[in-house]
Design a protein around this motif. Sequence first.
Motif, PDB file in Angstrom:
ATOM      1  N   ARG A  45       0.829  -1.211   0.000  1.00 26.70           N
ATOM      2  CA  ARG A  45       0.000   0.000   0.000  1.00 26.70           C
ATOM      3  C   ARG A  45       0.864   1.262   0.000  1.00 26.70           C
TER       4      ARG A  45
ATOM      5  N   THR B 285       2.301   1.771  -3.470  1.00 27.88           N
ATOM      6  CA  THR B 285       1.235   2.162  -4.396  1.00 27.88           C
ATOM      7  C   THR B 285       0.880   3.634  -4.210  1.00 27.88           C
ATOM      8  N   ARG B 286       0.736   4.048  -2.981  1.00 35.02           N
ATOM      9  CA  ARG B 286       0.371   5.447  -2.718  1.00 35.02           C
ATOM     10  C   ARG B 286       1.479   6.411  -3.152  1.00 35.02           C
TER      11      ARG B 286
ATOM     12  N   GLU C 285      -7.052   1.337  -4.277  1.00 33.65           N
ATOM     13  CA  GLU C 285      -6.532   2.711  -4.248  1.00 33.65           C
ATOM     14  C   GLU C 285      -6.990   3.498  -5.474  1.00 33.65           C
TER      15      GLU C 285
ATOM     16  N   ARG D 286      -9.513   6.776  -5.281  1.00 29.92           N
ATOM     17  CA  ARG D 286      -8.910   8.095  -5.510  1.00 29.92           C
ATOM     18  C   ARG D 286      -9.149   8.634  -6.922  1.00 29.92           C
TER      19      ARG D 286
ATOM     20  N   GLN E 160      -8.559   3.150   3.775  1.00 28.87           N
ATOM     21  CA  GLN E 160      -8.170   1.841   3.241  1.00 28.87           C
ATOM     22  C   GLN E 160      -9.120   0.769   3.747  1.00 28.87           C
TER      23      GLN E 160
END
Length: 776
Positions: free
Chosen positions: A148, A151-152, A400, A404, A450
């Motif tokens: 995560r 990825t962010r 994600e 987003r 999340q």
Amino acid sequence: MTKTQQQTQQIPSGCPMHGAAPSGCPVTQMAEAFDAFEGPYQLDPAEALRWSRDQLPIFYSPKLGYWVVSRYEDIKAVFRDGILFSPRNVLEKITPATPEAMEVLKGYGYAMNRTMVNEDEPAHMERRRALMDHFIPANLEKHQEMVRRLTREKMDAFINEGRVDLVDAMLYEVPLNVALHFLGVPEDEIAVLRTFSVAHSVNTWGKPTDDQQVAIAHDVGQFWAYAGKIIEKMKQEPEGTGWMHETIRKNAEMPDVVTDSYVHSMMMAIIVAAHETTSLASANMFKTLLSNREAWDDICADPSLIPNAVEECLRYAGSIVAWRRQTTAPARVGDVDLPEGAKLLIVQASGNQDERHFEDGDKFDIYRDNAIDHLTFGYGSHQCMGKNIGRMEMRIFLEEMTRRLPHLRLAEQAFTYLPNTSFRGPDHVWVEWDPALNPENEHPELAHDQLYFPVGAPSRRDIARKVRVAQVRQEAEGIVGLTLEDAKGRPLPRWSAGAHVELVLDGYDRKYSLCGRADASGYDLAILREDAGRGGSRYIHDHVRDGMELRLRGPSNLFRLDEEAPAHVLIAGGIGITPIIAMADRLKALGKPYAIHYCGRSRATMALLCRLEADHGDHLHVHSKDDGSRADLAAIVAALPEGGQIYCCGPERMITALEDLTADKPEGTFHFEHFSAHDTGLDPEKEHSFEVELKDSGMTLQVAADQTVLDAILAAGIDVASDCCEGLCGSCEVTVLEGDIDHRDMVLTRGERAENRRMMTCCSRAKNGGRIKLAL
């Protein structure tokens, strides 16, 4: 093969089976024209082999020099037997190396040896057992936060750009970094590794020209040398973490099992395998979902759909298109006899869209409740060890991005792919969006929200589509009819005769056969009120009304009609008519001979009777107790034409009687489906705990008194399909190698139970707490 197929064979003299069998060799004009490196197969392998699934599921390809296997059950059968169908050719260059390329590789000391994907037993299982611990779901959980975070970080870098290539921006580097972290390999040469990875793939599964082979050989040789340097560096870190550090330690502890050559070869292979397939699968996923906008929008609205959406993407557009095997002795796959040494290309992409297993299989459907059955990860002892890492990454990517950037769309582009037989994913996936519409502009907290999905296969209990009740009607005394339509007005999936759906409403999950015409826009059900039942049918009768929204799983088919049989006898008892009428409709459409015997208490209580008389009057025999008519089952069985098959859905006593009457008939004569289950719930006070050995996985599990075999297997990270969990459907069947089984299902025939070769893991157990061994 069928007689029709035998009659249409064209047997070229170059075929390895020419003159070797009375039926000839399965090579037709389509088979002779098949090219795995260009044309339709490279564009869409599943569609390119539709003709094979329908006409000739195993054929010899003269251009490739391989036998191609295209149907689901045949592919699964090959995977299941890792001894007869050896993986020894998995990493063999499908295009033989030129002498010049061989000299280049020799100069680098290249000595690629067996790895876990291409070695035979017993070496494979000994190594797998020694090195499996890192891949158990419980041990993978700790990696979720890293995935995560990576990825962010990538998304933060492009979220305000409005246009990006997802592959270059995120989907290549994140899986590679995750893989290197998992392996314990330094993360400082990503660009170099990408070049090496592509070279390894083309070298093994591609068709490079002679000039290209030399350049690729240099890259592969450098990759080999690079892998060796990493190993030497890692050996200086005895306390290092990661799977390759563990492999190096096992090499010191058990050098006969984890050898020096194995460590070097595995280092090179795993760097590719641990990230390339996930990167390609993720690119396929976004391309597929953004091309099916309704699915994307549904996920944005309901993120709980993400695990199954990932599974459906792996089925419909997985990154592993095909794998290879080689026979170690004469073998039979489907109806085709193969010689010893035959090379097989088993095309999972084709099997994954086989409508004999997946209803409406060539359609993308994130609500598909058996998507987990896909063969993208393989099956059996060589099933991909890293499958749950890939699932975890794809779920986080999708979660994600949908949260987003819900307004994301595909940019106009021409997709390109690396030509090869076995791996598939677009080189680039360009996407666009309006940054001014980013939800986190007004709600910054969205960037940090999340969800948590447990590592492992998804639960089918989380999957259901919304439907609307279009009509409620009285079908007969005590029987209500429902017509259901998609709640958003979309087409519902197609279905085949014998299929069922599961209604989910107010705490009740109940399965009902589809009984409408297959070309109808909605789904028709007929539901008997059972006042002595568990409450589901009473609730439907008392509360379901026109216009209500319900949730539905399916369709699924576990009672399939063999359309090739020369004759069919269809027998229904009471509400058991529901799958039988669909079979009659199908046989009528095919112009096949059939007879229907419908038994009931009275004509007034017999659902769908008017339609049966209108549509199938010449084939229908009604046996109503009130009319004094009784079905003579013995006479019906005695009159069965040679090769004919009987299909029955009805009460247990009817099925038992037909089992007795068909006991001397050829295997496959009698097919049945119960419309109710025994109570299969566990009573820990009366159960025994026992051991289950999983031969192919090298594990021994303890099954507690309050636990099913299925639950124990799933907890160990082994994928087993399941559906009803009541012993009715047969989805969770496994092969029994040793031990006595206490059979509690309603799927196996009396003879099959006596053979003791199969069991349903959701309900059956070891007799008296004994030890059993399963082929898993």
